[in-house]
Design an enzyme around this catalytic site. Sequence first.
Site, PDB file in Angstrom:
ATOM      1  NE  ARG A 164      -3.255  -7.583   5.156  1.00 13.26           N
ATOM      2  CZ  ARG A 164      -2.469  -6.628   5.149  1.00 13.26           C
ATOM      3  NH1 ARG A 164      -2.720  -5.845   4.152  1.00 13.26           N
ATOM      4  NH2 ARG A 164      -1.082  -6.773   5.505  1.00 13.26           N
ATOM      5  CD  GLN A 181       1.617  -8.735   6.293  1.00 17.17           C
ATOM      6  OE1 GLN A 181       0.545  -8.346   6.430  1.00 17.17           O
ATOM      7  NE2 GLN A 181       2.042  -9.226   4.956  1.00 17.17           N
ATOM      8  CD  GLN A 227      -3.006   0.944   2.403  1.00 20.67           C
ATOM      9  OE1 GLN A 227      -3.131  -0.364   2.859  1.00 20.67           O
ATOM     10  NE2 GLN A 227      -3.810   2.195   2.601  1.00 20.67           N
ATOM     11  CG  HIS A 230       2.541  -3.865   9.110  1.00 20.10           C
ATOM     12  ND1 HIS A 230       2.306  -5.066   9.044  1.00 20.10           N
ATOM     13  CD2 HIS A 230       2.391  -3.373   8.037  1.00 20.10           C
ATOM     14  CE1 HIS A 230       1.862  -5.295   7.690  1.00 20.10           C
ATOM     15  NE2 HIS A 230       2.115  -4.121   7.363  1.00 20.10           N
ATOM     16  CB  SER A 286       2.424  -4.881   4.008  1.00 22.48           C
ATOM     17  OG  SER A 286       1.336  -4.745   4.692  1.00 22.48           O
ATOM     18  CG  LEU A 287      -1.321  -4.839  -0.342  1.00 20.68           C
ATOM     19  CD1 LEU A 287      -1.689  -5.412  -1.667  1.00 20.68           C
ATOM     20  CD2 LEU A 287      -1.610  -3.359  -0.299  1.00 20.68           C
TER      21      LEU A 287
END
Length: 380
Positions: free
Chosen positions: A120, A253, A10, A204, A95-96
């Site tokens: 999410r 995560q 992102q 996170h 991440s994503l």
Amino acid sequence: MNNAFIFPGQGSQKVGMGQDIFKAFSSAREVFEEVDESLSENLSKIIFEGPQEKLNLTEFAQPALMTISMALLKVLEKEMGFNLKKNISMLAGHSLGEYSALASAGTFSLKDVSRLLKVRGKSMQFATPLGTGSMAAIIGSTIEKVQVVLSSLPNDEVCEIANNNSPGQIVISGHKTAIDQLIKISAQFEISKIIKLPVSAPFHCSLMSPAADKIKEYMDNINLIRPSVNLVSNISAREENKPDIIKDLLIKQVTGTVKWLESVNYMIENGIERFIEIGEGRVLSGLVKRINKNVEILNISNPKQLEEFSKIYRWNMFKLLEKRVLVTGATGGIGNAIVKALHDAGAKIAVSGTNKKKLNELVERFGPEIKIVEFDLYDL
């Protein structure tokens, strides 16, 4: 050469991204249409027309960036003959981007990953009250120094390492008041540059625990398949391929540190020589370059780069990149086809033939990579 595909996270989203591949390739359009159908929402319109403020919302940005990556991969596979399993040694995503990576390897169906990322995104967006969380990038420091600063903060508020991105770039996340306090005392710990990030929630870190619970609940109803190519996990910073372990790491995560520096180093130490960022932007390419200047880095985000990569793929297949090849009888039908195939495979070509006019036409067609050689085989 051993290749790794890396998928952006992102922050790379922008209005209009992917529109060129949507227009150019039917296989790309199929991906956009399937995502829209899966979400029961016209995400494509938000991607192409915005407004940017809406696209930036986590619930839209996450499936949008995955859609771009998957559309690019689908074009490579369906229209350019690319085989992920045969040509890519490892996968990673920031991440994503891990979800995009796993979808590319068949762990998630496109339908499942689209819906999962919507869940999410929403869960992460609303895990904390608006305005109570923050994130900041610490530039030019070490993770050891940052950990010392964090240990000096009060224990009643959260401030944790969210991303270890590259040497000298560490992102922290937590309560806004804790991050403001860290910025105030940072000079005492020889930290000279901190940039607050324009995010809507503290990703996170442990404040994301409510989101992790909701994501786990949703993932419990999804059947994860063993990936066709191993994933280098953000959390473990090593290769993973067991569905149960991957699921557990994806949930961790949400609240854990993205170990991008460690992941890239792992891949290099285990033979990766070329990193290919597939998706919008060049953020990961920049991070990889800071980590190791000796590896090759490519980007795939538009039709031109797709074509360039398809040539590299063929170069790898035939191992002809920079090879010098002489084609005799190049002006005939078969000879002409051979010249084109070799040219597309990246070879440097010398041509000979009896028809000088057609030889010159080859040079005009393919450019300066083609050289005319005049000789008679009977003279040898």
